[in-house]
Design a protein around this motif. Structure first.
Motif, PDB file in Angstrom:
ATOM      1  N   LYS A   1     -10.927  -1.139  -5.235  1.00  0.00           N
ATOM      2  CA  LYS A   1     -10.308   0.123  -5.669  1.00  0.00           C
ATOM      3  C   LYS A   1      -8.855   0.276  -5.228  1.00  0.00           C
ATOM      4  O   LYS A   1      -8.297   1.367  -5.259  1.00  0.00           O
ATOM      5  CB  LYS A   1     -11.131   1.322  -5.184  1.00  0.00           C
ATOM      6  N   GLU A   2      -8.220  -0.834  -4.831  1.00  0.00           N
ATOM      7  CA  GLU A   2      -6.825  -0.758  -4.408  1.00  0.00           C
ATOM      8  C   GLU A   2      -5.918  -0.569  -5.617  1.00  0.00           C
ATOM      9  O   GLU A   2      -6.068  -1.237  -6.639  1.00  0.00           O
ATOM     10  CB  GLU A   2      -6.433  -2.041  -3.671  1.00  0.00           C
ATOM     11  N   SER A   3      -4.979   0.335  -5.510  1.00  0.00           N
ATOM     12  CA  SER A   3      -4.047   0.586  -6.611  1.00  0.00           C
ATOM     13  C   SER A   3      -2.995  -0.523  -6.665  1.00  0.00           C
ATOM     14  O   SER A   3      -2.769  -1.242  -5.683  1.00  0.00           O
ATOM     15  CB  SER A   3      -3.356   1.940  -6.431  1.00  0.00           C
ATOM     16  N   PHE A   4      -2.317  -0.601  -7.806  1.00  0.00           N
ATOM     17  CA  PHE A   4      -1.294  -1.622  -7.982  1.00  0.00           C
ATOM     18  C   PHE A   4      -0.151  -1.438  -6.987  1.00  0.00           C
ATOM     19  O   PHE A   4       0.317  -2.401  -6.368  1.00  0.00           O
ATOM     20  CB  PHE A   4      -0.763  -1.573  -9.424  1.00  0.00           C
ATOM     21  N   GLY A   5       0.283  -0.208  -6.804  1.00  0.00           N
ATOM     22  CA  GLY A   5       1.377   0.038  -5.866  1.00  0.00           C
ATOM     23  C   GLY A   5       0.992  -0.269  -4.437  1.00  0.00           C
ATOM     24  O   GLY A   5       1.776  -0.860  -3.677  1.00  0.00           O
ATOM     25  N   ASP A   6      -0.221   0.126  -4.043  1.00  0.00           N
ATOM     26  CA  ASP A   6      -0.686  -0.157  -2.684  1.00  0.00           C
ATOM     27  C   ASP A   6      -0.814  -1.668  -2.466  1.00  0.00           C
ATOM     28  O   ASP A   6      -0.510  -2.185  -1.386  1.00  0.00           O
ATOM     29  CB  ASP A   6      -2.034   0.520  -2.427  1.00  0.00           C
ATOM     30  N   PHE A   7      -1.261  -2.373  -3.491  1.00  0.00           N
ATOM     31  CA  PHE A   7      -1.385  -3.827  -3.403  1.00  0.00           C
ATOM     32  C   PHE A   7      -0.017  -4.467  -3.163  1.00  0.00           C
ATOM     33  O   PHE A   7       0.146  -5.312  -2.267  1.00  0.00           O
ATOM     34  CB  PHE A   7      -2.009  -4.373  -4.689  1.00  0.00           C
ATOM     35  N   CYS A   8       0.977  -4.070  -3.958  1.00  0.00           N
ATOM     36  CA  CYS A   8       2.319  -4.659  -3.816  1.00  0.00           C
ATOM     37  C   CYS A   8       2.890  -4.381  -2.431  1.00  0.00           C
ATOM     38  O   CYS A   8       3.516  -5.261  -1.819  1.00  0.00           O
ATOM     39  CB  CYS A   8       3.249  -4.106  -4.886  1.00  0.00           C
ATOM     40  N   ALA A   9       2.662  -3.179  -1.922  1.00  0.00           N
ATOM     41  CA  ALA A   9       3.170  -2.834  -0.594  1.00  0.00           C
ATOM     42  C   ALA A   9       2.442  -3.613   0.494  1.00  0.00           C
ATOM     43  O   ALA A   9       3.041  -4.002   1.502  1.00  0.00           O
ATOM     44  CB  ALA A   9       3.025  -1.335  -0.361  1.00  0.00           C
ATOM     45  N   ARG A  10       1.152  -3.869   0.294  1.00  0.00           N
ATOM     46  CA  ARG A  10       0.360  -4.559   1.326  1.00  0.00           C
ATOM     47  C   ARG A  10       0.678  -6.046   1.401  1.00  0.00           C
ATOM     48  O   ARG A  10       0.930  -6.587   2.489  1.00  0.00           O
ATOM     49  CB  ARG A  10      -1.138  -4.364   1.054  1.00  0.00           C
ATOM     50  N   VAL A  11       0.697  -6.726   0.247  1.00  0.00           N
ATOM     51  CA  VAL A  11       0.871  -8.180   0.297  1.00  0.00           C
ATOM     52  C   VAL A  11       2.329  -8.560   0.513  1.00  0.00           C
ATOM     53  O   VAL A  11       2.623  -9.635   1.047  1.00  0.00           O
ATOM     54  CB  VAL A  11       0.324  -8.867  -0.974  1.00  0.00           C
ATOM     55  N   GLY A  12       3.256  -7.685   0.097  1.00  0.00           N
ATOM     56  CA  GLY A  12       4.673  -7.958   0.316  1.00  0.00           C
ATOM     57  C   GLY A  12       5.302  -8.786  -0.788  1.00  0.00           C
ATOM     58  O   GLY A  12       4.626  -9.535  -1.507  1.00  0.00           O
ATOM     59  N   PHE A  13       6.611  -8.655  -0.922  1.00  0.00           N
ATOM     60  CA  PHE A  13       7.331  -9.306  -2.010  1.00  0.00           C
ATOM     61  C   PHE A  13       7.411 -10.813  -1.838  1.00  0.00           C
ATOM     62  O   PHE A  13       7.476 -11.560  -2.822  1.00  0.00           O
ATOM     63  CB  PHE A  13       8.739  -8.715  -2.132  1.00  0.00           C
ATOM     64  N   ASP A  14       7.428 -11.306  -0.608  1.00  0.00           N
ATOM     65  CA  ASP A  14       7.493 -12.758  -0.413  1.00  0.00           C
ATOM     66  C   ASP A  14       6.277 -13.439  -1.022  1.00  0.00           C
ATOM     67  O   ASP A  14       6.395 -14.476  -1.700  1.00  0.00           O
ATOM     68  CB  ASP A  14       7.586 -13.092   1.080  1.00  0.00           C
ATOM     69  N   ALA A  15       5.093 -12.847  -0.795  1.00  0.00           N
ATOM     70  CA  ALA A  15       3.865 -13.426  -1.344  1.00  0.00           C
ATOM     71  C   ALA A  15       3.864 -13.344  -2.867  1.00  0.00           C
ATOM     72  O   ALA A  15       3.430 -14.280  -3.559  1.00  0.00           O
ATOM     73  CB  ALA A  15       2.652 -12.706  -0.777  1.00  0.00           C
TER      74      ALA A  15
END
Length: 619
Positions: free
Chosen positions: A588-602
């Protein structure tokens, strides 16, 4: 500067601090005079005779446009001069026209005002009305010669455009839902209206110019607000001045205020200069307000000193002192905001440069006593209030989705016709939402089917299941052809963007996914793209900066992921990001929360090694 010593038996720390601040304010010297040269606009404000000139003189001249000096002052009256670039060939004179913006605290639009705007759009405008992201309406395409009758008609219909633009407090926002059984919502509307009154420019110029000096019949101002505007003793008032709060030079830049209730972030509270959050006791009685300050989203490409910023918690204020604290924050920005560099003039830069503690201390000097500690709040959520709802008084309200806020008739889709018929027939007020939608309020239950029939007959969808969720949670600014700051398309581009994104989500196996998408034609951020999960910010013709990592409830700032993405590269750019999202998201993770969690480098690493057709759609 020294302060007196106070010897008070059994005196609380708060009282000692209050006495200290009172003495310090009374003996404090005025702010230091800025040694750098003020910006050109500061001089225009000073010479304007409190917003009269050169607007009053040029309005009488037989020309099709205002001078650049007049344009700056005209903004305070609620109008921008624009050029319709669609209608101008290279080398020809600009196609001058005016955009007119209304001021509607909390988004409230009485039926007579809406019908007047509908009529003006056809008589003088471009046959459309546009709901703004600050809960007002805009009319586009008005010629200079028709500006005065347009503004006069709005004021005579219980409306106003005063302060909808310019270096003053803009439209005060509040949750739009008309819940009559929620006292906290009622407090939010009440104080949004009162603060709008408190911070309204007091110059007589508006009525002199647009109504020949006749102030239209309107609701009486709240006596508490009138008294609060004149109250002094701590340096908030400019004495012997027609503008007791603003002074001769008004604010360094625009100032945005909102009022909301715990848990409701329909107003994007973190993007405001000042937000008040209603705090009640267990009986539902108003006790005071939590205070946030320092939000703001405007920025300039390639100017690192300009940036989007979220508001900080400042403290708590008792209801009896709320107007004094609002004035203290306004006075701090008025006296210490940057008047030399307009790119650095918003309150967010003052707080960033000073830090929250120094800012709070300065506010306390103007306030005359300490600001109380911030109260604990529940988690904020985003609400758009679309569809049918109970008001709590036996009546209903209906949230109508308006694509990018544009009320128009086009082909079989006749939203403008439908709304006019409904408002006219049932005398319904409208509450505009911060998401550019409209709530039809005070609907008698027996009229529900008739109203749905009118909307459906005009091609307006009322079934939320038939509205694509990507469209439902998207916003775009007008941009081209009328906004002079736009470098590329926004309102006209986002429908195709959303269709392509939906097709791409289907392709990678995310058919029901949605997220907050926002687009602007320039970096000023009028559609608040920097709070979105996926934000597109115009950077060049047919190209956009892409921001990722905001969250569904708009409480976290997104971050710039790439500086320039051409429109033709949308699919190749987003496909690997969506595939990684599908493979690596938490439940149930949102797209924005996912991007913030994994980080731009990944995300970049995965995108660089991504092979189309190998990983897409295989899960």
């Amino acid at each position: 500067m020294g302060a007196k010593s106070y010897h008070v038996s059994a005196c609380s720390d708060d009282l000692i601090r209050t006495l200290y601040f009172t003495e310090m304010v009374q003996s404090a010297p005025p702010p230091a005079v800025e040694t750098r040269k003020p910006s050109k606009v500061e001089g225009l404000k000073e010479r304007s005779n409190f917003l009269r000139e050169p607007v009053a003189t040029e309005l009488l001249q037989d020309t099709n446009h205002f001078s650049e000096d007049a344009v700056q002052i005209l903004k305070f009256h609620g109008s921008y001069q624009q050029d319709n670039r669609d209608n101008r060939a290279k080398g020809q004179e600009k196609d001058y026209q005016m955009m007119l913006r209304t001021r509607n605290p909390g988004g409230f639009v009485p039926p007579e005002l809406y019908l007047t705007l509908d009529k003006l759009a056809d008589e003088y405008g471009n046959h459309t009305i546009r709901a703004t992201t600050r809960q007002g309406f805009q009319l586009h395409g008005i010629l200079k010669k028709n500006l005065k009758p347009s503004i006069a008609a709005i004021v005579q219909s219980m409306g106003s455009t005063l302060g909808a633009c310019g270096d003053v407090n803009r439209n005060v926002m509040a949750p739009p839902a008309p819940f009559k059984n929620r006292r906290d919502y009622q407090y939010a509307w009440e104080y949004a209206e009162n603060i709008a009154q408190l911070l309204t420019p007091q110059t007589g110029a508006y009525y002199e110019i647009w109504l020949d000096g006749e102030k239209a019949i309107s609701a009486e101002e709240n006596p508490e607000v009138v008294a609060a505007r004149q109250k002094n003793g701590t340096g908030t008032i400019v004495h012997d001045n027609p503008e007791p709060i603003y002074g001769t030079h008004y604010m360094p830049r625009k100032f945005k205020v909102s009022v909301t209730v715990p848990g409701d972030n329909s107003i994007d509270l973190y993007s405001q200069d000042l937000t008040l959050v209603v705090i009640t006791n267990k009986k539902g009685e108003l006790k005071g307000f939590n205070v946030f300050a320092g939000g703001g989203l405007g920025r300039t490409h390639n100017k690192e000193e300009t940036f989007a910023r979220t508001a900080d918690p400042i403290g708590y204020v008792q209801k009896e002192d709320v107007y004094d604290l609002v004035k203290a924050i306004v006075a701090t920005q008025r006296d210490y905001g940057d008047r030399t560099d307009r790119r650095h003039a918003r309150l967010k830069y003052l707080i960033h440069d000073w830090g929250v503690d120094k800012f709070r201390t300065k506010v306390e000097e103007y306030f005359g006593k300490p600001v109380e500690p911030f109260k604990k709040l529940i988690k904020f959520r985003y609400h758009d209030f679309l569809g049918w709802h109970e008001q709590g008084d036996g009546k209903l309200f209906l949230g109508v989705s308006i694509d990018n806020g544009r009320v128009k008739d086009e082909g079989d889709f006749k939203l403008k016709t439908a709304l006019r018929e409904i408002v006219e027939k049932y005398n319904l007020p409208i509450h505009l939402t911060p998401h550019q939608n409209a709530l039809l309020c005070n609907i008698a239950p027996e009229h529900k089917e008739e109203i749905e029939a009118i909307l459906n007959r005009n091609g307006v969808v009322t079934d939320l299941e038939k509205i694509d969720s990507l469209e439902r949670f998207s916003m775009a600014c007008p941009a081209l052809p009328t906004c002079g700051l736009a470098v590329t398309e926004s309102e006209r581009a986002i429908p195709s963007f959303l269709q392509r994104i939906r097709a791409l989500l289907d392709k990678v196996g995310l058919p029901n996914e949605h997220f907050v998408t926002r687009m602007t034609g320039c970096p000023n951020g009028c559609a608040r793209p920097y709070m979105a999960e996926l934000g597109f910010v115009g950077s060049a013709p047919l190209s956009y900066q892409v921001w990722l990592g905001g969250c569904p409830n708009q409480t976290r700032l997104a971050q710039p992921y790439t500086e320039k993405m051409h429109v033709d590269d949308l699919e190749t750019f987003l496909e690997p990001i969506f595939v990684l999202f599908k493979k690596s998201r938490k439940k149930k993770e949102s797209f924005g929360d996912f991007c913030a969690r994994v980080g731009f480098d990944a995300i970049r690493s995965f995108s660089e090694n991504y092979q189309p057709g190998v990983e897409a759609g295989n899960g």
